[in-house]
Design an enzyme around this catalytic site. Structure first.
Site, PDB file in Angstrom:
ATOM      1  N   HIS A 282      46.659  34.039  27.681  1.00  0.00           N
ATOM      2  CA  HIS A 282      46.446  34.954  28.794  1.00  0.00           C
ATOM      3  C   HIS A 282      45.538  34.351  29.853  1.00  0.00           C
ATOM      4  CE1 HIS A 282      46.689  38.914  30.564  1.00  0.00           C
ATOM      5  NE2 HIS A 282      45.374  39.014  30.636  1.00  0.00           N
TER       6      HIS A 282
ATOM      7  N   HIS B   8      51.354  43.684  33.525  1.00  0.00           N
ATOM      8  CA  HIS B   8      50.363  44.365  32.694  1.00  0.00           C
ATOM      9  C   HIS B   8      51.101  45.003  31.530  1.00  0.00           C
ATOM     10  CE1 HIS B   8      46.219  46.312  32.508  1.00  0.00           C
ATOM     11  NE2 HIS B   8      46.011  45.055  32.799  1.00  0.00           N
TER      12      HIS B   8
END
Length: 377
Positions: A35, A81
């Site tokens: 990430h 997201h």
């Protein structure tokens, strides 16, 4: 058990010349996660064109900026997201929008609009509440923040039944000569923490983003957004940038205070010392004085929303704190830029972590992915 691969752990130990302590290991696990590091895709992304006559700010900043007209630039951020929205559709979508709004106004831009998209299997998403929750979360945050939403696109495709995707977009406009940057590239700068006190929301969320869910979503504390606090932070940030008080700024998003401070220092070719005793927090017991390595990890990795980190000249600290207070934004001076390239965490006069910032931010081994033609039968 470390969240790093054996190869990555060897790289950490080689870079440090020793084994990391537990807190240092947690820092590497966060910033070396997929990430934060893009370790499986960075080499591919580097092949994309990123320069041109209209590009004002490209990769390395919180958002992109392209020249528009009359000395102004359009600043924009598009971001997925997915995992927070899968776990908690309303809160996940709301925090996704709040985060990219901070990326855009953190560059000094006045927000002009937002949009969203969800790719999912319609029947599955409707039954689980994912579709309605994501749309409601985006719209609620935008309405409370005061930003218009151009559209929320919903794509119905069975291919996304087990892997729904949520994208959010924010757009702003700024005069090019007021565009703020994130590299803390000067000595004698102080880090000012601005926004909500650190809580336990999203601790280790950056590493969690790369985990497989399996049949059921794992238990995780998805951060909750506070758009009213976000709006106050927005106005305070623009005022400080316009006043010339900000030398560098970054949103505390994935990996929180860690990523903001380490990345700002690394991009500026500097290091950083953080004074954890001064970090605003809302999770330690009342009267707690000693900051343990476990508490330090929570402070560094929390993804509490509506927070920014500013690097300001030492002499400007009182004026910056006063300006933030006038906008109703809590703030504290929590560290300083170092000239030696080391990243140091201090609490109670004790050094809890001490690592090279370049190793922490850019040292992860990258994966050179090669395409192969599949063989069937």
């Amino acid at each position: 058990m470390s969240g790093l691969t054996p190869e990555e752990l060897e790289a950490v130990e080689a870079g440090l010349g020793r084994a990391p302590n537990a807190l240092e290991l947690a820092l590497f696990e966060a910033l070396w996660s997929e990430h934060c590091s893009y370790k499986h895709t960075k080499l591919l992304l580097k092949r994309l064109p990123t320069r041109g006559p209209g590009v004002v700010a490209g990769p390395g900043e919180g958002a992109g900026a392209v020249a528009w007209r009359d000395g102004r630039a359009v600043v924009f951020k598009l971001e997925s997201h997915n995992h927070p929205s899968y776990v908690a559709p309303f809160d996940g979508a709301a925090t996704g929008l709040g985060g990219i709004l901070r990326d855009v106004f953190g560059m000094g831009a006045e927000i002009v609009g937002a949009a969203g998209a969800i790719f999912a299997d319609g029947a599955t998403a409707k039954a689980s509440g994912l579709l309605d929750g994501v749309i409601a979360g985006l719209q609620a945050y935008a309405a409370a923040f005061g930003v218009p939403v151009g559209a929320v696109l919903a794509v119905d495709d069975p291919a996304y039944a087990q892997n729904p995707l949520v994208n959010v977009l924010a757009v702003g406009v700024v005069a090019v000569d007021r565009l703020a940057r994130s590299a803390a590239g000067e000595d004698d700068l102080v880090f000012v923490y601005a926004g909500r006190p650190t809580d336990l929301d999203g601790v280790r969320g950056a590493a969690f983003a790369s985990a497989a869910f399996g049949a059921a979503a794992p238990a995780v504390r998805v951060p909750k957004a506070d758009p009213e606090a976000g709006k106050r932070l927005y106005r305070a940030t623009l005022a400080l940038i316009a006043a010339g008080r900000v030398r560098a700024v970054q949103d505390m998003g994935a990996a929180g205070l860690l990523s903001a401070s380490a990345e700002m220092a690394a991009k500026g070719g500097r290091g950083a010392t953080l004074w954890l005793d001064r970090v605003p927090e809302a999770f330690l017991p009342a009267g707690e004085k000693a900051i343990t390595p476990e508490a330090a990890e929570a402070m560094m990795l929390s993804e509490t929303q509506e927070r920014m980190l500013f690097a300001v000249r030492r002499g400007d600290v009182p004026a910056v704190l006063a300006a933030l207070a006038s906008h109703g934004v809590p703030a504290a001076a929590v560290g300083e830029v170092r000239s030696d390239g080391w990243y140091v965490l201090v609490a109670g006069g004790r050094v809890l972590a001490d690592v090279p910032v370049a190793l922490l931010v850019d040292g992860v081994p990258l994966h050179d992915l090669r395409a192969r033609v599949p063989v069937f039968g």
